[in-house]
Motif scaffolding. Structure first.
Motif, PDB file in Angstrom:
ATOM      1  N   ASP A  69       0.833  -1.215   0.000  1.00 20.64           N
ATOM      2  CA  ASP A  69       0.000   0.000   0.000  1.00 20.64           C
ATOM      3  C   ASP A  69       0.862   1.256   0.000  1.00 20.64           C
ATOM      4  N   GLU A  70       1.881   1.261   0.825  1.00 17.21           N
ATOM      5  CA  GLU A  70       2.788   2.413   0.903  1.00 17.21           C
ATOM      6  C   GLU A  70       3.456   2.666  -0.453  1.00 17.21           C
ATOM      7  N   SER A  71       3.917   1.598  -1.087  1.00 18.21           N
ATOM      8  CA  SER A  71       4.588   1.723  -2.376  1.00 18.21           C
ATOM      9  C   SER A  71       3.630   2.199  -3.465  1.00 18.21           C
ATOM     10  N   ALA A  72       2.410   1.679  -3.483  1.00 21.72           N
ATOM     11  CA  ALA A  72       1.419   2.085  -4.488  1.00 21.72           C
ATOM     12  C   ALA A  72       1.029   3.550  -4.306  1.00 21.72           C
ATOM     13  N   GLN A  73       0.825   3.981  -3.062  1.00 18.62           N
ATOM     14  CA  GLN A  73       0.469   5.382  -2.808  1.00 18.62           C
ATOM     15  C   GLN A  73       1.624   6.322  -3.174  1.00 18.62           C
ATOM     16  N   ALA A  74       2.836   5.906  -2.876  1.00 18.43           N
ATOM     17  CA  ALA A  74       4.005   6.720  -3.231  1.00 18.43           C
ATOM     18  C   ALA A  74       4.146   6.817  -4.753  1.00 18.43           C
ATOM     19  N   VAL A  76       1.671   6.701  -6.974  1.00 21.60           N
ATOM     20  CA  VAL A  76       0.635   7.639  -7.422  1.00 21.60           C
ATOM     21  C   VAL A  76       1.110   9.079  -7.206  1.00 21.60           C
ATOM     22  N   GLN A  77       1.712   9.352  -6.059  1.00 18.93           N
ATOM     23  CA  GLN A  77       2.195  10.696  -5.760  1.00 18.93           C
ATOM     24  C   GLN A  77       3.345  11.110  -6.687  1.00 18.93           C
ATOM     25  N   LYS A  80       1.986  11.946 -10.087  1.00 16.39           N
ATOM     26  CA  LYS A  80       1.304  13.247 -10.050  1.00 16.39           C
ATOM     27  C   LYS A  80       2.335  14.377 -10.119  1.00 16.39           C
TER      28      LYS A  80
END
Length: 189
Positions: A69-74, A76-77, A80
Motif C-alpha cells: 500500500d505504501e509503495s502504491a500510494q508513493a 501515485v504521488q 502526479k
C-alpha cells in the motif's frame, strides 16, 4: 523524442489449379503450392504502455500488505508530481502468498508477499524519461514490459496484411510461371 516501431504480419496462401465448388472443400494436395510472405510497416509510436509489478514482502502478511500500500500510494504521488495524468495509471487487485527462496535444492520460507499489477499509458512520449525515473524510484516497483504503438494501429495492421498478401501472391505467380502453370483459386489461411 520520436520512437519508431515495426508492425509485421505473415501470411500463408494456398494456390491450387484444381477447381473448388463449395466453401470448406479440402485442397487437392497433388496440385497446389503454399507460399508465405511477411510485410513490415514502420511507423512513429505516439503511445507507450508500461506494465508494472508492485510487490511488498515481509515476515507477516499484514506487513507485506502495508508495504505494498505504501509503495502504491508513493507511486501515485510521484506520477502526479511528474505531471502524468491521473487516469494514465490503472492498478489491479491485490494478490498475496508465501515467499520462498531457493537455497541449493532446498526451499526456505522467507515470509509473505502482497503484489499488484499496474499499467501506465502515456500519450506524451516527451515525458517518457521523467515517467521511468518516477517508476524506478522504488525497488518494490518493477517494469515488466514496455509497449510502443500508434494511434493508427488498426490502419497500419490492415496495410501490413494487404502488403503481405500482395507479396505472397507475387511469389506464387513467379513460382507458377517457372513451373509453366497458372494461378487459379487463392485461399488465405
Amino acid at each position: 523524442m520520436k520512437t519508431r516501431f515495426m508492425l509485421s504480419w505473415s501470411l500463408v496462401l494456398i494456390l491450387s489449379s484444381a477447381a473448388v465448388s463449395s466453401y470448406g472443400q479440402s485442397v487437392d494436395t497433388r496440385r497446389h503450392v503454399e507460399v508465405s510472405a511477411t510485410a513490415k510497416i514502420v511507423a512513429e509510436a505516439d503511445i507507450a504502455s508500461w506494465q508494472l509489478r508492485i510487490r511488498g514482502e515481509a515476515p507477516a502478511l499484514a506487513k507485506a500488505s502495508a508495504s505494498l500500500d505504501e509503495s502504491a500510494q508513493a507511486l501515485v504521488q510521484r506520477l502526479k508530481e511528474a505531471g502524468v495524468p491521473a487516469d494514465a495509471l490503472r492498478l489491479s487487485g491485490i494478490a498475496s502468498g508465501r515467499h520462498f527462496e531457493e537455497n541449493g535444492r532446498e526451499r526456505v520460507f522467507k515470509g509473505y508477499f502482497a503484489e499488484r499489477s499496474a499499467a501506465v499509458e502515456l500519450k506524451d512520449l516527451g515525458k517518457r524519461q521523467v515517467l521511468e525515473t518516477a517508476l524506478l524510484a522504488d525497488d518494490r516497483v518493477e517494469i515488466v514490459q514496455v509497449t510502443l504503438r500508434s494511434t493508427r494501429h488498426e490502419e497500419l495492421r490492415r496495410e501490413s496484411l494487404l502488403a503481405a498478401g500482395a507479396a505472397a501472391k507475387a511469389q506464387a505467380a513467379a513460382l507458377a510461371l517457372e513451373a509453366g502453370a497458372e494461378v487459379s483459386r487463392v485461399w488465405e489461411i
